[in-house]
Design an enzyme around this catalytic site. Structure first.
Site, mmCIF file in Angstrom:
data_model
loop_
_atom_site.group_PDB
_atom_site.id
_atom_site.type_symbol
_atom_site.label_atom_id
_atom_site.label_comp_id
_atom_site.label_asym_id
_atom_site.label_seq_id
_atom_site.Cartn_x
_atom_site.Cartn_y
_atom_site.Cartn_z
ATOM 1 N N THR A 75 0.980 -1.117 -0.035
ATOM 2 C CA THR A 75 0.080 0.047 0.244
ATOM 3 C C THR A 75 0.844 1.152 -0.182
ATOM 4 O OG1 THR A 75 -2.021 -1.195 1.366
ATOM 5 C CG2 THR A 75 -1.779 1.190 1.160
ATOM 6 N N ASN A 154 -5.935 -9.775 -7.279
ATOM 7 C CA ASN A 154 -5.985 -10.596 -5.779
ATOM 8 C C ASN A 154 -7.165 -11.530 -5.619
ATOM 9 O OD1 ASN A 154 -6.422 -7.627 -6.167
ATOM 10 N ND2 ASN A 154 -7.395 -7.656 -4.170
ATOM 11 N N SER A 202 5.206 -7.296 -1.416
ATOM 12 C CA SER A 202 4.583 -6.943 0.169
ATOM 13 C C SER A 202 5.008 -8.594 0.543
ATOM 14 C CB SER A 202 3.038 -7.071 -0.026
ATOM 15 O OG SER A 202 2.519 -7.114 1.383
ATOM 16 N N ALA A 203 5.750 -8.248 1.673
ATOM 17 C CA ALA A 203 6.376 -9.619 2.347
ATOM 18 C C ALA A 203 5.483 -10.624 2.630
ATOM 19 C CB ALA A 203 7.302 -9.016 3.694
ATOM 20 N N HIS A 204 4.228 -10.159 3.536
ATOM 21 C CA HIS A 204 3.467 -11.016 4.086
ATOM 22 C C HIS A 204 2.533 -12.021 3.090
ATOM 23 C CE1 HIS A 204 -0.705 -8.934 3.837
ATOM 24 N NE2 HIS A 204 0.063 -7.927 3.607
ATOM 25 N N THR A 243 13.137 5.532 10.120
ATOM 26 C CA THR A 243 14.142 4.369 10.368
ATOM 27 C C THR A 243 13.608 2.926 9.887
ATOM 28 O OG1 THR A 243 14.684 5.632 12.522
ATOM 29 C CG2 THR A 243 15.058 3.099 12.435
ATOM 30 N N CYS A 328 -9.928 -7.319 1.550
ATOM 31 C CA CYS A 328 -9.566 -5.605 2.094
ATOM 32 C C CYS A 328 -10.949 -4.907 1.963
ATOM 33 C CB CYS A 328 -8.597 -5.299 1.215
ATOM 34 S SG CYS A 328 -6.952 -5.905 1.325
HETATM 35 N N1 PLP Z 1 -2.302 -4.726 -4.045
HETATM 36 C C1 PLP Z 1 -2.582 -6.160 -4.177
HETATM 37 C C2 PLP Z 1 -2.834 -6.717 -5.366
HETATM 38 C C3 PLP Z 1 -2.953 -6.963 -2.662
HETATM 39 O O1 PLP Z 1 -3.692 -8.096 -2.902
HETATM 40 C C4 PLP Z 1 -2.878 -6.123 -1.722
HETATM 41 C C5 PLP Z 1 -3.147 -6.704 -0.409
HETATM 42 O O2 PLP Z 1 -4.200 -7.504 -0.508
HETATM 43 C C6 PLP Z 1 -2.079 -5.064 -1.663
HETATM 44 C C7 PLP Z 1 -1.868 -4.386 -2.851
HETATM 45 C C8 PLP Z 1 -1.751 -4.089 -0.581
HETATM 46 O O3 PLP Z 1 -0.700 -5.068 0.137
HETATM 47 P P1 PLP Z 1 -0.051 -4.283 1.783
HETATM 48 O O4 PLP Z 1 -0.742 -5.314 2.796
HETATM 49 O O5 PLP Z 1 1.340 -4.865 1.653
HETATM 50 O O6 PLP Z 1 -0.126 -2.991 1.929
#
Ligand code: PLP
Length: 383
Positions: A75, A154, A202-204, A243, A328
């Site tokens: 994000t 996603n 995005s690491a997670h 940081t 989300c």
């Molecule tokens: N972009 C896509 C395609 C995603 O699936 C997501 C999270 O679901 C994001 C952006 C946002 O990622 P983050 O959780 O690292 O902010």
């Protein structure tokens, strides 16, 4: 303790790989230094770990180390890419093209800029979720400063023709941002081969920690300019002050290294498991795949189950963890904007579920999930 639900929501987030956690732990304890501290060994150790992680992330993307800017996740990387490009190219124009099925982080950033005076054109998609390339060709202009089209979606897993998009964007002299958050680790993403100028990680989403990520910013052919959105100590070549989250960055780096080494094997296995689960549910009758079946991430299926409300199915199946559309936005009881853009009605959208599997999904879990889903679909339909 009661059994934990089978996890089928990897596109929302993924569990941390043990090897990632092991790599991170020393940076909470003995090696707790600030990577910006230049005067002692604690700082040097932290800076070295960050350098290693930068190389690992760059390797996964096929990028150079100095093209990686660490952020708190996708994000933030998306906000920096879009707002940063808008500010940097203000003298060239204020027109942005964005695909209708982007993540809210992209769409809402564009809407914010629109309220501030930018001109945003939304690119429609077909029934499979693939963008209209002719529309892109017709609507790209000399004052188009940025084109945003994600590599893979996603919610549906649909993969866009990224190299064709890049060719159109570059021909017009514009910059191409592709949200690669979901694609990384599940398919091969090489920024030079694909012609991507800006992309995020995005690491997670790749079995790393939450709250760590990065933005790739191309340095040559073309050299992309951005204006920083976060000001302070001038970290990350002045593009992202603050940081550095050293344990998170170490975790991101390790997760990227594992994804580069094992992603292909995982993808093959996941594709088989996903198809098995999908076929089982389709065997219930009048169940349809939303999105492209051909150009799709190997771990994702978005299914429309005629006559069944996704919310009811989820409520009846506490032993399964899955979502009704994007995690989300699933708190908002509105049809998915992705499915809507693909032409699905509100009713069809509310009958759709997203199942996304990953590295730790087992054959047994797939068999159990298929069984539970089928039984419940039949129960809801015929009760
Ligand atoms: N972009 C896509 C395609 C995603 O699936 C997501 C999270 O679901 C994001 C952006 C946002 O990622 P983050 O959780 O690292 O902010």
């Amino acid at each position: 303790m009661s059994a934990l639900p089978v996890y089928l929501d990897y596109n929302s987030t993924a569990p941390v790989d043990e090897r990632v956690l092991d790599a991170m732990l020393p940076f909470f304890r003995k090696q707790f230094g600030n990577a910006a501290s230049r005067t002692h060994a604690y700082g040097w150790a932290a800076a070295k770990a960050v350098d290693i992680a930068r190389a690992q992330v760059a390797h996964l993307l096929g990028a150079e180390e100095n093209e990686i800017i660490f952020t708190s996740g996708s994000t933030e990387a998306i906000n920096l890419a879009i707002k940063g490009a808008c500010a940097a190219y203000a003298t060239k124009g204020k027109h942005i093209l964005v695909s209708a099925t982007e993540h809210k982080a992209v769409l809402d950033t564009c809407s914010f800029l629109e309220r501030a005076g930018a001109e945003i054109t939304r690119i429609p998609v077909d029934r499979e979720g693939i963008i209209d390339l002719d529309f892109l060709k017709k609507n790209i202009r000399r004052d188009t400063i940025l084109v945003c089209v994600m590599t893979a979606n996603n919610e549906t897993g649909t993969i866009q023709p990224v190299d064709e998009i890049a060719a159109i964007v570059h021909e017009a002299g514009s910059v191409f941002f592709s949200d690669t958050t979901q694609a990384l680790g599940k398919m091969n993403v090489h920024v030079n081969e694909a012609g991507i100028d800006l992309c995020c990680i995005s690491a997670h989403k790749i079995c790393g920690p939450k709250g760590a990520g990065a933005l790739f910013v191309r340095r040559k052919d073309p050299r992309v300019s951005l204006v920083a959105q976060m000001h302070g100590g001038g970290h990350e070549r002045g593009l992202r002050s603050g940081t550095l989250n050293v344990p998170g960055i170490v975790g991101l780096g390790k997760a990227a290294e594992i994804a580069a080494a094992e992603g292909w094997d995982d993808a093959q296995r996941l594709s088989v498991l996903r198809t098995e689960l999908e076929q089982k549910i389709i065997s219930c009758g009048t169940v349809f795949v939303n999105g492209s079946v051909k150009d799709r991430l190997p771990n994702t299926t978005n299914l429309r189950i005629t006559g069944v409300k996704a919310a009811e199915l989820i409520a009846k199946l506490p032993l399964l963890a899955f979502s009704a559309g994007s995690a989300c936005t699933s708190a908002i009881p509105e049809p998915s904007h992705v499915l809507k853009a693909m032409g699905l009605s509100g009713e069809e959208s509310h009958a759709s579920i997203r199942l996304s599997i990953g590295k730790f999904t087992t054959d047994e879990e797939i068999a159990k999930a298929g069984e539970l889903l089928c039984n419940q679909i039949n129960a809801l339909r015929y009760s």
